[in-house]
Design a protein around this motif. Structure first.
Motif, PDB file in Angstrom:
ATOM      1  N   THR A   9       6.435  18.271   3.424  1.00  0.00           N
ATOM      2  CA  THR A   9       6.652  19.709   3.448  1.00  0.00           C
ATOM      3  C   THR A   9       5.577  20.564   2.452  1.00  0.00           C
ATOM      4  O   THR A   9       5.246  21.644   2.969  1.00  0.00           O
ATOM      5  CB  THR A   9       8.309  19.989   2.759  1.00  0.00           C
ATOM      6  OG1 THR A   9       9.239  19.340   3.564  1.00  0.00           O
ATOM      7  CG2 THR A   9       8.664  21.357   2.808  1.00  0.00           C
ATOM      8  N   THR A 194      10.470  26.595   9.540  1.00  0.00           N
ATOM      9  CA  THR A 194      11.630  25.540   9.937  1.00  0.00           C
ATOM     10  C   THR A 194      12.200  24.912   8.518  1.00  0.00           C
ATOM     11  O   THR A 194      13.308  24.999   7.950  1.00  0.00           O
ATOM     12  CB  THR A 194      11.210  24.540  10.698  1.00  0.00           C
ATOM     13  OG1 THR A 194      11.150  25.368  12.027  1.00  0.00           O
ATOM     14  CG2 THR A 194      12.573  23.583  11.303  1.00  0.00           C
ATOM     15  N   MET A 195      11.111  24.263   7.731  1.00  0.00           N
ATOM     16  CA  MET A 195      11.492  23.317   6.683  1.00  0.00           C
ATOM     17  C   MET A 195      11.956  24.348   5.473  1.00  0.00           C
ATOM     18  O   MET A 195      13.002  23.960   4.745  1.00  0.00           O
ATOM     19  CB  MET A 195      10.094  22.641   6.075  1.00  0.00           C
ATOM     20  CG  MET A 195       9.605  21.750   7.152  1.00  0.00           C
ATOM     21  SD  MET A 195      10.881  20.317   7.730  1.00  0.00           S
ATOM     22  CE  MET A 195      11.019  19.368   6.168  1.00  0.00           C
ATOM     23  N   SER A 198      15.435  25.556   6.285  1.00  0.00           N
ATOM     24  CA  SER A 198      16.434  24.542   5.915  1.00  0.00           C
ATOM     25  C   SER A 198      16.695  24.139   4.659  1.00  0.00           C
ATOM     26  O   SER A 198      17.817  24.140   4.300  1.00  0.00           O
ATOM     27  CB  SER A 198      15.824  23.351   6.843  1.00  0.00           C
ATOM     28  OG  SER A 198      15.829  23.590   7.987  1.00  0.00           O
ATOM     29  N   PHE A 199      15.532  24.110   3.762  1.00  0.00           N
ATOM     30  CA  PHE A 199      15.815  23.687   2.556  1.00  0.00           C
ATOM     31  C   PHE A 199      16.651  25.167   1.513  1.00  0.00           C
ATOM     32  O   PHE A 199      17.376  24.826   0.922  1.00  0.00           O
ATOM     33  CB  PHE A 199      14.670  23.370   1.870  1.00  0.00           C
ATOM     34  CG  PHE A 199      14.006  22.097   2.131  1.00  0.00           C
ATOM     35  CD1 PHE A 199      14.938  20.913   2.074  1.00  0.00           C
ATOM     36  CD2 PHE A 199      12.814  21.918   2.677  1.00  0.00           C
ATOM     37  CE1 PHE A 199      14.438  19.708   2.341  1.00  0.00           C
ATOM     38  CE2 PHE A 199      12.407  20.633   3.030  1.00  0.00           C
ATOM     39  CZ  PHE A 199      13.140  19.549   2.586  1.00  0.00           C
ATOM     40  N   LEU A 219      20.502  17.018   5.564  1.00  0.00           N
ATOM     41  CA  LEU A 219      19.105  17.602   6.033  1.00  0.00           C
ATOM     42  C   LEU A 219      18.614  17.112   7.153  1.00  0.00           C
ATOM     43  O   LEU A 219      17.948  17.978   8.181  1.00  0.00           O
ATOM     44  CB  LEU A 219      18.119  17.422   4.888  1.00  0.00           C
ATOM     45  CG  LEU A 219      18.090  18.406   3.546  1.00  0.00           C
ATOM     46  CD1 LEU A 219      17.272  17.839   2.648  1.00  0.00           C
ATOM     47  CD2 LEU A 219      17.940  19.868   4.070  1.00  0.00           C
ATOM     48  N   VAL A 223      17.632  20.373   9.495  1.00  0.00           N
ATOM     49  CA  VAL A 223      16.201  20.741  10.037  1.00  0.00           C
ATOM     50  C   VAL A 223      16.023  20.614  11.597  1.00  0.00           C
ATOM     51  O   VAL A 223      15.514  21.911  12.058  1.00  0.00           O
ATOM     52  CB  VAL A 223      15.388  19.815   9.205  1.00  0.00           C
ATOM     53  CG1 VAL A 223      13.919  20.019  10.015  1.00  0.00           C
ATOM     54  CG2 VAL A 223      15.253  19.937   7.878  1.00  0.00           C
TER      55      VAL A 223
END
Length: 258
Positions: A9, A194-195, A198-199, A219, A223
């Motif tokens: 990431t 996206t990452m 999501s995080f 996750l 994700v």
């Protein structure tokens, strides 16, 4: 979060920023004066090192839950911005970012600027252009490294991921002395958006006091869900009617999250 997920990431996010910074430095060096461009790059790196030296320990003093809430909210803002533009580009409603075009625009602007130096700097425009580009893109790299590393209590691995990305992009740039137009930057931005989203969703929820089922393993669901939602939005926009000629992508603004 596994070590490999953290590394990947950070690597992808920092690689995007490094490509944009490299484009600016190459434009300043090839169209103006390489010595001044490299001086500006070095000066930006020194200032960034000082900022990180202060920023890192300061963030480490914040309790984990408030930190995750704050960082999660910021990552949601940044991630959704990247993801929104990636979806628009994937659906044809926004022109793809073209590193060759960005490079040409920077070269044209640099060529039209006034000449002249200050002190030991022979070309002040090349110096300031490189400094701004490296410093502002570098601030985003520092933010990614400090926030991801501190949240996962593994700053060294986050730093390693960032250094690997920057050194890889720099090595390729030095070897070919051209913008990295073949790098699938828009695909990388889709993945990074996206990452980050999501995080941001995961950490802001944890920071607010809620807990995801399965803790970090959630996750593995979040994700793909975010990615599928983004892909679905792009597909719906394409079906709704793709513009025949998307407006050209705007000239890059140094330090902007695009």
């Amino acid at each position: 979060m596994s070590a490999w997920v953290l590394f990947l990431t950070v690597f992808l996010a920092c690689a995007v920023e490094a490509v944009e910074a490299l484009t600016i430095v190459l434009a300043a060096g090839t169209s103006r004066h390489w010595g001044s461009a490299l001086q500006g790059t070095a000066a930006a790196l020194v200032v960034l090192a000082a900022v990180v030296a202060v920023l890192g320990p300061a963030i480490g003093l914040i309790p984990l839950d408030p930190l995750r809430l704050l960082v999660g909210a910021l990552l949601l803002v940044f991630g959704l911005q990247w993801l929104r533009k990636a979806v628009l580009r994937a659906s044809g409603h926004k022109a793809l970012h073209d590193e060759d075009a960005a490079y040409a625009q920077q070269v044209a602007a640099a060529g039209a600027a006034a000449t002249g130096g200050r002190g030991r700097v022979r070309d002040w425009y090349a110096f300031t252009l490189s400094f701004k580009g490296v410093f502002l893109e570098g601030l985003e790299v520092a933010f990614i490294v400090v926030t991801f590393g501190d949240n996962q209590r593994d700053v060294p691995l986050a730093v390693f991921g960032a250094l690997a990305a920057v050194l890889t992009v720099a090595a390729v740039g030095v070897a070919i002395r051209a913008p990295l137009a073949r790098v699938p930057e828009n695909t990388m931005k889709f993945a990074v958006g996206t990452m980050l989203t999501s995080f941001g969703l995961f950490w802001s929820t944890e920071g607010a006091g809620a807990h995801w089922p399965g803790s970090d393993t959630a996750l593995l669901v979040i994700v793909p869900a975010v990615a599928l939602l983004a892909v679905g939005c792009a597909a719906l926009l394409r079906r709704g009617g793709t513009p025949t000629a998307p407006a050209p992508d705007s000239p890059p603004v140094e330090g902007s999250l695009r």
